[in-house]
Write a protein that holds these residues in place. Structure first.
Motif, PDB file in Angstrom:
ATOM      1  N   UNK A  17       0.803  -0.921   0.165  1.00 14.13           N
ATOM      2  CA  UNK A  17       0.032   0.635  -0.001  1.00 14.13           C
ATOM      3  C   UNK A  17       0.777   1.434  -0.334  1.00 14.13           C
ATOM      4  N   UNK A  18       1.989   1.080   0.535  1.00 13.60           N
ATOM      5  CA  UNK A  18       2.394   1.912   0.523  1.00 13.60           C
ATOM      6  C   UNK A  18       3.528   2.505  -1.008  1.00 13.60           C
ATOM      7  N   UNK A  19       3.914   1.640  -1.334  1.00 16.35           N
ATOM      8  CA  UNK A  19       4.076   1.387  -2.687  1.00 16.35           C
ATOM      9  C   UNK A  19       3.440   2.393  -4.060  1.00 16.35           C
ATOM     10  N   UNK A  23       3.995   6.086  -5.894  1.00 12.70           N
ATOM     11  CA  UNK A  23       3.981   5.283  -6.947  1.00 12.70           C
ATOM     12  C   UNK A  23       3.720   6.699  -7.905  1.00 12.70           C
ATOM     13  N   UNK A  24       3.197   7.314  -6.798  1.00 12.80           N
ATOM     14  CA  UNK A  24       2.366   8.900  -8.552  1.00 12.80           C
ATOM     15  C   UNK A  24       3.607  10.458  -7.903  1.00 12.80           C
ATOM     16  N   UNK A  25       2.661  11.473  -8.329  1.00 17.41           N
ATOM     17  CA  UNK A  25       3.496  12.515  -8.115  1.00 17.41           C
ATOM     18  C   UNK A  25       2.973  12.917  -6.455  1.00 17.41           C
ATOM     19  N   UNK A  26       3.784  12.941  -5.611  1.00 20.19           N
ATOM     20  CA  UNK A  26       3.093  13.371  -4.275  1.00 20.19           C
ATOM     21  C   UNK A  26       2.524  14.656  -2.947  1.00 20.19           C
ATOM     22  N   UNK A  27       2.471  15.479  -5.182  1.00 21.76           N
ATOM     23  CA  UNK A  27       1.609  17.264  -5.048  1.00 21.76           C
ATOM     24  C   UNK A  27       0.338  16.696  -5.031  1.00 21.76           C
ATOM     25  N   UNK A  28      -0.009  15.846  -5.509  1.00 26.54           N
ATOM     26  CA  UNK A  28      -0.955  15.540  -6.504  1.00 26.54           C
ATOM     27  C   UNK A  28      -1.821  14.114  -4.776  1.00 26.54           C
ATOM     28  N   UNK A  29      -1.307  14.406  -3.572  1.00 29.85           N
ATOM     29  CA  UNK A  29      -2.124  13.002  -3.386  1.00 29.85           C
ATOM     30  C   UNK A  29      -2.863  13.889  -2.068  1.00 29.85           C
ATOM     31  N   UNK A  30      -4.015  13.428  -2.150  1.00 32.52           N
ATOM     32  CA  UNK A  30      -4.879  14.432  -1.469  1.00 32.52           C
ATOM     33  C   UNK A  30      -5.084  13.642   0.236  1.00 32.52           C
ATOM     34  N   UNK A  31      -4.824  15.238   1.184  1.00 32.29           N
ATOM     35  CA  UNK A  31      -5.143  15.067   2.239  1.00 32.29           C
ATOM     36  C   UNK A  31      -5.179  13.716   2.701  1.00 32.29           C
ATOM     37  N   UNK A  32      -6.245  12.845   2.258  1.00 29.50           N
ATOM     38  CA  UNK A  32      -6.773  12.011   3.911  1.00 29.50           C
ATOM     39  C   UNK A  32      -5.965  11.002   3.016  1.00 29.50           C
ATOM     40  N   UNK A  33      -5.417  10.458   1.645  1.00 28.40           N
ATOM     41  CA  UNK A  33      -4.496   9.396   1.345  1.00 28.40           C
ATOM     42  C   UNK A  33      -2.974   9.927   2.545  1.00 28.40           C
TER      43      UNK A  33
END
Length: 67
Positions: A17-19, A23-33
């Motif tokens: 799950x961490x992987x 795997x994507x752009x960290x700036x695109x990761x929503x706060x809950x993720x």
């Protein structure tokens, strides 16, 4: 109550799950993720510490060479 990883199987699922989360752009990761990633990282680190595992960074610092 603090949840801990008890089995290697749980640890492996957390690492998958961490992987996925990294795997994507960290700036695109929503706060809950980001919050989920933080919790999973802490669980993985606790498991590794409880089982005497060294992270790659700690290994490099410990013996001065990279694997």
């Amino acid at each position: 109550m603090k949840k801990t990883v008890v089995t290697e199987s749980e640890y492996k699922k957390i690492m998958v799950r961490i992987n996925e989360l990294t795997s994507g752009d960290p700036d695109e990761l929503p706060d809950e993720l980001l919050a989920e990633l933080d919790k999973l990282t802490n669980l993985a680190n606790n498991y590794e510490n409880d089982h005497g595992w060294l992270s790659l960074t700690n290994h490099e610092k410990a013996d001065g060479r990279t694997p």
